[in-house]
Design an enzyme around this catalytic site. Structure first.
Site, PDB file in Angstrom:
ATOM      1  N   GLY A 193       1.056  -1.124   0.125  1.00  0.00           N
ATOM      2  CA  GLY A 193       0.008  -0.013   0.007  1.00  0.00           C
ATOM      3  C   GLY A 193       0.850   1.397   0.057  1.00  0.00           C
ATOM      4  O   GLY A 193       1.678   1.572   1.014  1.00  0.00           O
ATOM      5  N   GLY A 216       1.483   4.457   3.918  1.00  0.00           N
ATOM      6  CA  GLY A 216       2.738   3.622   3.498  1.00  0.00           C
ATOM      7  C   GLY A 216       3.856   4.461   3.050  1.00  0.00           C
ATOM      8  O   GLY A 216       5.039   4.144   3.377  1.00  0.00           O
ATOM      9  N   ARG A 276     -10.569   5.922   5.392  1.00  0.00           N
ATOM     10  CA  ARG A 276     -11.847   6.624   6.055  1.00  0.00           C
ATOM     11  C   ARG A 276     -12.124   7.930   5.127  1.00  0.00           C
ATOM     12  O   ARG A 276     -11.326   8.568   4.770  1.00  0.00           O
ATOM     13  CB  ARG A 276     -11.716   6.845   7.448  1.00  0.00           C
ATOM     14  N   ARG A 299     -14.397   3.480  11.285  1.00  0.00           N
ATOM     15  CA  ARG A 299     -13.597   2.598  10.845  1.00  0.00           C
ATOM     16  C   ARG A 299     -14.353   1.043  10.649  1.00  0.00           C
ATOM     17  O   ARG A 299     -13.953   0.189  10.010  1.00  0.00           O
ATOM     18  CB  ARG A 299     -12.583   2.299  12.087  1.00  0.00           C
ATOM     19  N   VAL A 327      -1.865  -2.352   9.750  1.00  0.00           N
ATOM     20  CA  VAL A 327      -2.396  -0.858   9.898  1.00  0.00           C
ATOM     21  C   VAL A 327      -3.674  -0.598   9.373  1.00  0.00           C
ATOM     22  O   VAL A 327      -4.591   0.077   9.793  1.00  0.00           O
ATOM     23  CB  VAL A 327      -1.261  -0.038   8.924  1.00  0.00           C
ATOM     24  N   SER A 328      -4.408  -1.498   8.264  1.00  0.00           N
ATOM     25  CA  SER A 328      -5.501  -1.325   7.781  1.00  0.00           C
ATOM     26  C   SER A 328      -6.591  -1.396   8.712  1.00  0.00           C
ATOM     27  O   SER A 328      -6.465  -2.080   9.598  1.00  0.00           O
ATOM     28  CB  SER A 328      -5.660  -2.572   6.765  1.00  0.00           C
ATOM     29  N   ASN A 329      -7.458  -0.316   8.392  1.00  0.00           N
ATOM     30  CA  ASN A 329      -8.572  -0.461   9.523  1.00  0.00           C
ATOM     31  C   ASN A 329      -9.937  -1.124   9.109  1.00  0.00           C
ATOM     32  O   ASN A 329      -9.938  -1.505   7.860  1.00  0.00           O
ATOM     33  CB  ASN A 329      -9.349   1.167   9.446  1.00  0.00           C
ATOM     34  N   ARG A 352      -1.198  10.405  20.006  1.00  0.00           N
ATOM     35  CA  ARG A 352      -1.836  11.459  19.920  1.00  0.00           C
ATOM     36  C   ARG A 352      -2.339  11.908  21.435  1.00  0.00           C
ATOM     37  O   ARG A 352      -2.559  13.087  21.609  1.00  0.00           O
ATOM     38  CB  ARG A 352      -3.126  11.113  19.454  1.00  0.00           C
ATOM     39  N   HIS A 393      -8.764   0.167  18.712  1.00  0.00           N
ATOM     40  CA  HIS A 393      -8.305   1.352  18.035  1.00  0.00           C
ATOM     41  C   HIS A 393      -9.743   2.041  17.368  1.00  0.00           C
ATOM     42  O   HIS A 393      -9.560   1.939  16.079  1.00  0.00           O
ATOM     43  CB  HIS A 393      -7.179   0.773  16.975  1.00  0.00           C
TER      44      HIS A 393
END
Length: 311
Positions: A7, A12, A82, A88, A118-120, A151, A175
């Protein structure tokens, strides 16, 4: 050391960029299904080598998984990002098939790789990857907690008026905007509890801002964020490749830890050369335990949507 990033979109490519200029890996392969896209991103990054002084080799490939052979770590960012107003969770049906196909393909050429998801929705995609591949649980790591914690520390530093690097804080749980749990009780500023400096009202606002941190950026940008997510992935990869054994909150498979089983969800882990070296148990108070159980229920409900993919 070789890293493949599947990706070549914003997250990525940012991850590849950070890994390169920090010298985390000797080789990075970007792979994407869009013709020429990964090749272009890789070329752009490589043209920074003389000005930023890195020696990492970065290459791109259009859907040729043979170029990823013998990767030590594979990062999966593939999937639809998103859009404003999209949760998500809404991405499950779209991204599950993509992630499963990617995992199967990379393991053909890198059977010993550690996979960073990492993909949601990330917890559900980590669970899918584990179940679909049959890999040992230490080799599947969901990245979300590293990003959520960064964050959290950002919002804490704003409230304190102090540098982020002087602040310690951790986010556990799913997450997701309603499932993550910023642990304000144990957050600290240079060793002192943040409660010594901030009121409960302010700490509650910090926690609330953290939980919608991704959605806030999506609303501002019109798509998912990428700088912090990409850097968070690179931070995690660094701990794996260089066996740093950092304690990083990650979505990992639980078998009784924190009272949960058969689920991938964010908890503090020691991350090293074998991936998840250890799941760290921290003492949660009753309120935090209840929030974690509620978060796990929500993640488990999302996992139900995977039945058709795993069948």
């Amino acid at each position: 050391m070789k890293v493949t990033i599947v990706g070549a979109g914003n997250v990525g490519a940012t991850c590849a960029d950070v890994i390169s200029y920090r010298g985390i890996a000797s080789e990075v392969v970007l792979l994407d299904i869009k013709e020429g896209f990964a090749e272009g991103k890789a070329m752009d990054i490589m043209q920074c080598a003389t000005t930023t002084g890195f020696n990492t080799k970065v290459s791109g490939s259009t859907n040729d998984y043979s170029k990823t052979a013998n990767s030590n770590v594979v990062v999966i960012t593939s999937g639809v990002p998103r859009k404003p107003g999209m949760t998500r969770e809404e991405l499950i049906g779209i991204n599950a098939g993509i992630v499963k196909t990617v995992a199967d393909n990379v393991l053909k050429y890198s059977p010993d790789a550690i996979i960073v998801v990492v993909s949601n929705p990330m917890d559900t995609m980590a669970y899918l990857t584990l179940k679909a591949t049959g890999l040992p649980k230490n080799r599947i790591v969901g990245m979300g907690g590293a990003l959520d914690s960064s964050r959290f520390k950002y919002y804490l530093s704003k409230a304190l008026g102090k540098p982020s690097n002087d602040v310690q804080g951790m986010v556990i749980g799913g997450h997701g905007d309603t499932t993550m749990i910023p642990l304000t009780r144990i957050a600290s500023y240079n060793g002192s509890p943040v409660s010594d400096f901030l009121s409960q009202e302010v700490m509650d606002k910090v926690a609330a801002d953290t939980m919608v941190g991704g959605a806030t950026l999506t609303g501002l940008l019109g798509t998912s964020a990428w700088y912090a997510p990409g850097a968070s992935v690179a931070y995690l990869v660094d701990s794996i490749l260089n066996d740093q054994r950092k304690m990083i909150p990650c979505s990992v498979y639980l078998e009784g830890e924190y009272g949960q089983s058969d689920i991938c969800i964010g908890v503090p882990c020691i991350i090293g050369k074998n991936g998840v070296e250890e799941i760290v148990t921290i003492n949660l108070d009753e309120k935090e335990k209840a929030l974690f159980a509620k978060s796990a229920d929500a993640v488990r409900n999302m996992n139900e949507a995977l039945k058709s993919v795993l069948a």
